[in-house]
Design a protein around this motif. Structure first.
Motif, mmCIF file in Angstrom:
data_model
loop_
_atom_site.group_PDB
_atom_site.id
_atom_site.type_symbol
_atom_site.label_atom_id
_atom_site.label_comp_id
_atom_site.label_asym_id
_atom_site.label_seq_id
_atom_site.Cartn_x
_atom_site.Cartn_y
_atom_site.Cartn_z
ATOM 1 N N PRO A 141 -25.699 14.993 17.983
ATOM 2 C CA PRO A 141 -24.289 15.345 18.109
ATOM 3 C C PRO A 141 -24.097 16.538 19.048
ATOM 4 O O PRO A 141 -24.993 17.381 19.191
ATOM 5 C CB PRO A 141 -23.878 15.715 16.689
ATOM 6 N N GLU A 142 -22.934 16.603 19.688
ATOM 7 C CA GLU A 142 -22.634 17.683 20.637
ATOM 8 C C GLU A 142 -22.836 19.052 20.007
ATOM 9 O O GLU A 142 -23.338 19.965 20.643
ATOM 10 C CB GLU A 142 -21.192 17.577 21.143
ATOM 11 N N ALA A 143 -22.427 19.201 18.750
ATOM 12 C CA ALA A 143 -22.527 20.497 18.079
ATOM 13 C C ALA A 143 -23.971 20.952 17.913
ATOM 14 O O ALA A 143 -24.236 22.141 17.769
ATOM 15 C CB ALA A 143 -21.842 20.435 16.724
ATOM 16 N N GLU A 198 -29.574 10.062 18.773
ATOM 17 C CA GLU A 198 -28.294 10.524 19.272
ATOM 18 C C GLU A 198 -27.981 11.863 18.622
ATOM 19 O O GLU A 198 -27.602 11.913 17.460
ATOM 20 C CB GLU A 198 -27.194 9.512 18.970
ATOM 21 N N ARG A 233 -27.091 25.089 23.778
ATOM 22 C CA ARG A 233 -26.036 25.652 24.605
ATOM 23 C C ARG A 233 -26.463 27.015 25.100
ATOM 24 O O ARG A 233 -27.293 27.691 24.490
ATOM 25 C CB ARG A 233 -24.722 25.729 23.835
ATOM 26 N N LYS A 289 -26.508 20.140 20.163
ATOM 27 C CA LYS A 289 -27.214 20.217 21.440
ATOM 28 C C LYS A 289 -27.372 21.669 21.854
ATOM 29 O O LYS A 289 -26.552 22.522 21.507
ATOM 30 C CB LYS A 289 -26.462 19.437 22.517
ATOM 31 N N HIS A 306 -30.722 11.846 12.971
ATOM 32 C CA HIS A 306 -29.954 11.324 14.099
ATOM 33 C C HIS A 306 -30.660 10.197 14.846
ATOM 34 O O HIS A 306 -30.329 9.921 15.992
ATOM 35 C CB HIS A 306 -29.558 12.447 15.074
#
Length: 162
Positions: free
Chosen positions: A129-131, A127, A135, A133, A107
């Protein structure tokens, strides 16, 4: 006496899914001596996910340099045509061609490059990806489970009353 051998086997025992990273560290330690030292470079951390590679490429024009990013490898190549007919009494400025490769993490992408005062700056950004990151995961407690059971029992009794 300087030790150049590192044992990365403890990393294999305590990491999950980082086998590739540990293998890269092993290969890096093995090829450290075979790495070319020209041209010299710096790697800077500009921000949390921003990096810059600065290479000293004195004597190279913009047309002599090529930057290519493919998969997880950044390749910087410098090819300068040797001008024939010049006779040097002393040649201390290196004018040889080079190819430098950098392994990029997942990334990480190249966002730009500039050539100023004999320094080539290559800007990179990571960068995620949201998936991928981090949580937050909720922890269920006994109270919540009891509350869910009471709700479901209450729903059953109201359905049987109808």
């Amino acid at each position: 006496m300087i030790m150049r051998n590192f044992d990365f086997s403890p990393l294999y025992r305590t990491s999950i899914g980082f086998d590739r990273m540990a293998s890269l560290l092993d290969s890096l330690a093995a090829t450290e001596k075979s790495q070319p030292s020209y041209p010299p470079y710096n790697i800077e951390l500009l921000g949390e996910d921003q990096y810059r590679i600065t290479m000293a490429v004195a004597g190279f024009a913009e047309g002599d340099l090529q930057i290519e990013a493919a998969q997880n490898t950044l390749t910087v190549t410098g090819k300068r045509e040797q001008s024939e007919g010049k006779q040097f009494l002393h040649q201390g400025i290196a004018a040889r061609n080079f190819e430098r490769r950098f392994q990029l993490a997942d990334h990480v992408r190249v966002v730009g490059a500039s050539l100023e005062n004999g320094l080539l700056n290559v800007d990179l950004v990571r960068e995620i990806p949201e998936a991928m990151k981090p949580r937050s995961i909720a922890i269920n407690t006994g109270d919540r489970k009891a509350h869910l059971e009471q709700v479901s029992v209450g729903e059953e009794s109201s359905e049987s009353a109808a």
